[in-house]
Write a protein that holds these residues in place. Structure first.
Motif, short mmCIF file in Angstrom:
data_model
loop_
_atom_site.label_atom_id
_atom_site.label_comp_id
_atom_site.label_asym_id
_atom_site.label_seq_id
_atom_site.Cartn_x
_atom_site.Cartn_y
_atom_site.Cartn_z
N ILE A 60 20.31 -5.34 13.70
CA ILE A 60 20.06 -3.95 14.07
C ILE A 60 19.81 -3.17 12.80
CG2 ILE A 60 21.06 -1.88 15.11
CD1 ILE A 60 22.68 -3.78 16.91
N ARG A 61 18.72 -2.44 12.79
CA ARG A 61 18.41 -1.61 11.62
C ARG A 61 19.54 -0.61 11.38
NH1 ARG A 61 12.20 0.13 13.03
NH2 ARG A 61 11.32 -1.98 12.97
N PRO A 62 19.98 -0.50 10.14
CA PRO A 62 21.02 0.49 9.86
C PRO A 62 20.62 1.89 10.29
CG PRO A 62 20.79 -1.00 8.02
CD PRO A 62 19.67 -1.31 8.97
N SER A 63 19.35 2.22 10.14
CA SER A 63 18.89 3.56 10.52
C SER A 63 19.08 3.81 12.02
CB SER A 63 17.42 3.75 10.13
OG SER A 63 16.63 2.67 10.58
N THR A 64 19.05 2.77 12.82
CA THR A 64 19.30 2.91 14.27
C THR A 64 20.76 3.32 14.49
OG1 THR A 64 17.60 1.28 14.79
CG2 THR A 64 19.27 1.70 16.48
N SER A 65 21.66 2.68 13.77
CA SER A 65 23.09 3.03 13.87
C SER A 65 23.35 4.44 13.36
CB SER A 65 23.94 2.04 13.07
OG SER A 65 23.77 0.74 13.57
N TRP A 66 22.68 4.79 12.26
CA TRP A 66 22.88 6.13 11.69
C TRP A 66 22.38 7.19 12.65
CZ3 TRP A 66 20.05 4.53 6.61
CH2 TRP A 66 20.79 3.55 5.95
N ARG A 67 21.24 6.94 13.28
CA ARG A 67 20.68 7.89 14.25
C ARG A 67 21.64 8.05 15.43
NH1 ARG A 67 15.84 9.94 14.51
NH2 ARG A 67 14.85 8.30 13.26
N ALA A 68 22.25 6.96 15.87
CA ALA A 68 23.21 7.02 16.98
C ALA A 68 24.40 7.89 16.61
CB ALA A 68 23.66 5.62 17.37
N ARG A 69 24.85 7.81 15.35
CA ARG A 69 25.97 8.66 14.90
C ARG A 69 25.57 10.13 14.91
NH1 ARG A 69 27.54 5.67 9.44
NH2 ARG A 69 26.95 3.63 10.20
N VAL A 70 24.36 10.42 14.45
CA VAL A 70 23.86 11.80 14.44
C VAL A 70 23.78 12.32 15.87
CG1 VAL A 70 21.87 13.28 13.94
CG2 VAL A 70 22.62 11.59 12.26
N ASP A 71 23.21 11.53 16.75
CA ASP A 71 23.07 11.94 18.16
C ASP A 71 24.43 12.11 18.84
OD1 ASP A 71 20.33 11.82 17.76
OD2 ASP A 71 20.08 9.91 18.83
N GLY A 72 25.37 11.22 18.54
CA GLY A 72 26.71 11.33 19.12
C GLY A 72 27.40 12.61 18.68
N GLU A 73 27.26 12.93 17.41
CA GLU A 73 27.87 14.16 16.90
C GLU A 73 27.21 15.37 17.55
OE1 GLU A 73 29.31 15.09 12.68
OE2 GLU A 73 27.28 15.96 12.81
N ALA A 74 25.91 15.34 17.72
CA ALA A 74 25.20 16.47 18.35
C ALA A 74 25.69 16.67 19.78
CB ALA A 74 23.70 16.24 18.31
N ARG A 75 25.91 15.56 20.50
CA ARG A 75 26.43 15.68 21.87
C ARG A 75 27.83 16.28 21.87
NH1 ARG A 75 23.89 10.80 22.17
NH2 ARG A 75 25.82 9.61 21.95
N GLU A 76 28.66 15.85 20.91
CA GLU A 76 30.02 16.40 20.82
C GLU A 76 30.00 17.89 20.49
OE1 GLU A 76 32.02 14.01 17.91
OE2 GLU A 76 32.23 12.31 19.28
N LEU A 77 29.08 18.29 19.62
CA LEU A 77 28.94 19.72 19.30
C LEU A 77 28.51 20.51 20.52
CD1 LEU A 77 27.25 19.51 15.80
CD2 LEU A 77 29.47 20.57 16.30
N ALA A 78 27.52 19.98 21.23
CA ALA A 78 27.01 20.67 22.41
C ALA A 78 28.05 20.81 23.51
CB ALA A 78 25.78 19.94 22.95
N SER A 79 28.91 19.81 23.63
CA SER A 79 29.94 19.86 24.68
C SER A 79 31.19 20.61 24.25
CB SER A 79 30.33 18.43 25.09
OG SER A 79 31.09 17.81 24.07
N GLY A 80 31.27 20.96 22.97
CA GLY A 80 32.44 21.64 22.45
C GLY A 80 33.55 20.69 22.04
N ALA A 81 33.30 19.40 22.12
CA ALA A 81 34.32 18.41 21.75
C ALA A 81 34.50 18.31 20.24
CB ALA A 81 33.95 17.04 22.33
#
Length: 138
Positions: A3-24
């Motif tokens: 798995i490309r490291p950049s794929t994992s990094w993007r998943a972390r960015v997206d996960g954090e964005a979801r947490e921010l949007a939900s207030g978590a």
């Protein structure tokens, strides 16, 4: 498949964005998009995709000297591209964990394409963990 490291990094960015949007997640505790800006992710994806293409064109055994040279040319090409990307991001694009992930990805990709990385490295008198060292600035 590696798995490309950049794929994992993007998943972390997206996960954090979801947490921010939900207030978590509190905005003061959000830093993923700063660590991994889109420009870094996209450029890394492109460099790793080119590496995968280069490796697909190599002979499976990679044991002959000419093939070993072609493998090292592919490694050199991706490492120099990653050097440029890191430099474009102020020399801080790839920190310790990211460097380790990139090196592991390079090794795994070669292995998955039938390259005997330990044997190839040994023919050069180096350890498999040193295959990027001649060109790596990050």
């Amino acid at each position: 498949m590696a798995i490309r490291p950049s794929t994992s990094w993007r998943a972390r960015v997206d996960g954090e964005a979801r947490e921010l949007a939900s207030g978590a997640r509190d905005p003061s505790d959000a830093f993923m998009s700063q660590l991994f800006p889109e420009s870094l992710l996209s450029a890394t994806e492109k460099a790793l995709g080119a590496f995968e293409s280069d490796v697909r064109g190599l002979r499976k055994d990679g044991d002959e000297d000419s093939d070993g040279e072609r493998v090292f040319e592919a490694i050199k090409h991706v490492v120099l591209a990653l050097n440029d990307i890191n430099e474009e991001h102020g020399g801080a694009g790839y920190e310790t964990q990211e460097r380790e992930e990139l090196c592991l990805y390079i090794d795994q990709t070669l292995t998955e394409h039938g390259i005997d990385v330990p044997a190839m490295a040994a023919r050069r008198g180096i350890d498999r963990t040193e295959i990027t060292d001649d060109w790596r600035d990050w």
